[in-house]
Enzyme design. Structure first.
Site: not given
Length: 289
Positions: A121-123
């Site tokens: 997720v994301s990073w």
């Protein structure tokens, strides 16, 4: 960052403790004289199917993805707090995403797990890409949520990036609730309770740990090797994502040959605000023959 071999590494079991669906233990991924203690969560599942390895977003601890795991009780899931985040030990020196991929393999080795499906997720999506690239034989399928190809990306607006440059949203509950709609978009714009609920799961450690995560992705990009990924890949994105605009997922969909794109009528954290819908898409992808 200091890395020790899995052989002879010690584990400090904390089976009596739990974070939602996860049984929690602390693993020493260093050595007896130079330890690196990492907090690991594991959901047992029913023993069927390939285990799922989760990489969290920046500053995110295990508990933030517990609601997602609770919706998939049948699946074995492994997640860990990045060094310097949550309740994992602060590393002695900066690290890169390749180091996070090596930590993940050490954890899987200690748990006796070979091949996994991977969700980031994301990073954590950047970390998941790095794992799929550098540890490709251990990654069967890949799910990338609200993420991009690193420095070669369509960026967020400066006002959004400025709010992300500080971990204040993990420290100040009122501030977190006030700006959550601006950085996460989607349902967080109209439902302040989502921001408050997210903050309740936070186990804050330090600003240094947050900035080390920023340093880890500085200058990193997957743009050159994305076309060479061999794993079937599901790209999940929000149509109203101020932080990682939808155009990034469309770009990655063009580059990853075995990919499919799922767009939610939501923002950056659709895994939190649209958990049921997200789990349906994840299950359909992972359970394909």
């Amino acid at each position: 960052m200091k890395y020790g071999s899995a052989q002879g590494a010690t584990r400090r079991s904390q089976a009596a403790k739990a974070a939602g669906p996860f049984a929690i233990e602390t693993m020493n991924l260093g050595t007896a004289t130079d330890p690196l203690f990492v907090r690991v969560g594991r959901q047992a599942g029913n023993g069927k199917g390939v285990p799922l390895l989760l990489f969290n977003g920046i500053g995110g601890n295990i508990e933030l993805l517990a609601p997602l795991a609770e919706k998939m009780p049948e699946r074995e899931i492994v997640i860990f707090d990045i060094p310097g985040v949550g309740q994992s030990q602060m590393p002695k020196c900066p690290y890169r995403l390749g180091g996070i991929a090596r930590i993940a393999t050490q954890i899987l080795d200690q748990l006796g797990i070979g091949q996994v499906d991977v969700l980031g997720v994301s990073w954590g999506g950047a970390a998941a890409q790095e794992f799929a690239h550098s540890c490709r034989q251990r990654c069967r399928r890949l799910i990338l949520c609200a993420t991009a190809a690193g420095m070669v990306m369509i960026p967020a607006k400066p006002a959004v990036l400025w709010k992300m440059a500080t971990p204040k949203r993990y420290i100040d509950a009122k501030y977190s609730q006030r700006i959550s709609g601006d950085i996460y978009g989607g349902d967080f714009r109209t439902n302040p309770a989502l921001g408050a609920g997210l903050f309740r799961h936070v186990k804050w450690k330090s600003k240094l740990g947050y900035y080390l995560q920023l340093v880890a992705v500085a200058g990193w990009t997957s743009i050159l090797w994305l076309p060479g990924l061999t794993q079937p890949t599901l790209l999940m994105a929000g149509a109203d994502d101020p932080l990682v605009p939808l155009a990034n997922a469309k770009l990655m969909h063009m580059l990853i040959r075995k990919s499919e794109l799922k767009v939610f009528d939501c923002g950056h954290l659709f895994l939190v605000s649209r958990t049921d819908e997200s789990v349906t898409a994840i299950r359909a992808f992972l359970d394909k023959p």
